[in-house]
Scaffold this motif. Structure first.
Motif, short mmCIF file in Angstrom:
data_model
loop_
_atom_site.label_atom_id
_atom_site.label_comp_id
_atom_site.label_asym_id
_atom_site.label_seq_id
_atom_site.Cartn_x
_atom_site.Cartn_y
_atom_site.Cartn_z
N SER A 117 52.17 18.72 23.29
CA SER A 117 52.56 17.80 22.23
C SER A 117 52.65 16.39 22.83
O SER A 117 52.70 16.22 24.05
N ASP A 119 55.22 14.53 22.77
CA ASP A 119 56.50 14.45 23.49
C ASP A 119 56.38 15.03 24.89
O ASP A 119 56.86 14.43 25.86
N ILE A 123 56.85 13.14 28.50
CA ILE A 123 57.79 13.56 29.54
C ILE A 123 57.07 13.71 30.87
O ILE A 123 57.55 13.23 31.90
N ALA A 156 64.91 16.70 29.99
CA ALA A 156 63.47 16.75 29.74
C ALA A 156 62.87 18.08 30.20
O ALA A 156 62.01 18.65 29.51
#
Length: 173
Positions: A117, A119, A123, A156
């Motif tokens: 993704s 995200d 990260i 994270a």
């Protein structure tokens, strides 16, 4: 587990390997595949020309299994294995960089099989940037930044683990 104990054990086998980097590798592998074996991890870390004694192997296996347990727990207890707070900040930042390098290596070793993704990509990009931190840190401002980065990484990693370990049926040997 005390950082210094793990670090000394690993340095006997590979002088260039720190406890932080080894824990980063374990965390990365387990984020991608929660079913990975400790033997697989040890194989990625250690030189078999200098095998570990039984006690050392048990200690490292315990670290790996504890990391697995903490990553899978809902208690948010996962923490990066870094030197104690009484160590110089520059030593802790060096270890944090090594942890990030190990984590990125570990995610590659874990054989990531799914598209990431936005995200997750962000990260991993952040973690890659943390490998470039300046190690000559000192003072309250740098200490606060270190704590902030460490907490970000902790959160994270848990988010990545939740997204990446979607196929717990694959075992890495």
């Amino acid at each position: 587990m005390p950082y210094s104990t793990i670090d000394a054990l690993l340095k006997q086998n590979n002088p260039d390997l720190s406890a932080a980097e080894a824990h980063g590798v374990a965390s990365g592998i387990l984020c991608v595949n929660g079913q990975a074996s400790s033997e697989y991890w040890l194989g990625e870390l250690l030189d078999y020309d200098q095998p570990l004694n039984k006690e050392g192997r048990l200690l490292l296996t315990r670290l790996f299994e504890e990391t697995r347990r903490l990553l899978a727990s809902d208690a948010f207890d996962f923490a990066l294995l870094l030197p104690d707070d009484d160590e110089l900040l520059s030593i802790r930042v060096t270890a944090l960089k090594a942890w990030c390098q190990g984590f990125l290596f570990g995610t590659g070793c874990g054989q990531l099989r799914n598209a990431l993704s936005a995200d997750a990509q962000g990260i991993l990009k952040d973690i890659a940037e943390f490998t470039k931190l300046e190690t000559d840190a000192e003072g309250e401002e740098d200490e606060a930044a270190f704590v902030e980065i460490s907490e970000y990484l902790r959160s994270a990693v848990l988010l990545l683990q939740e997204e990446l370990d979607t196929d717990g049926n694959t075992t890495l040997h």
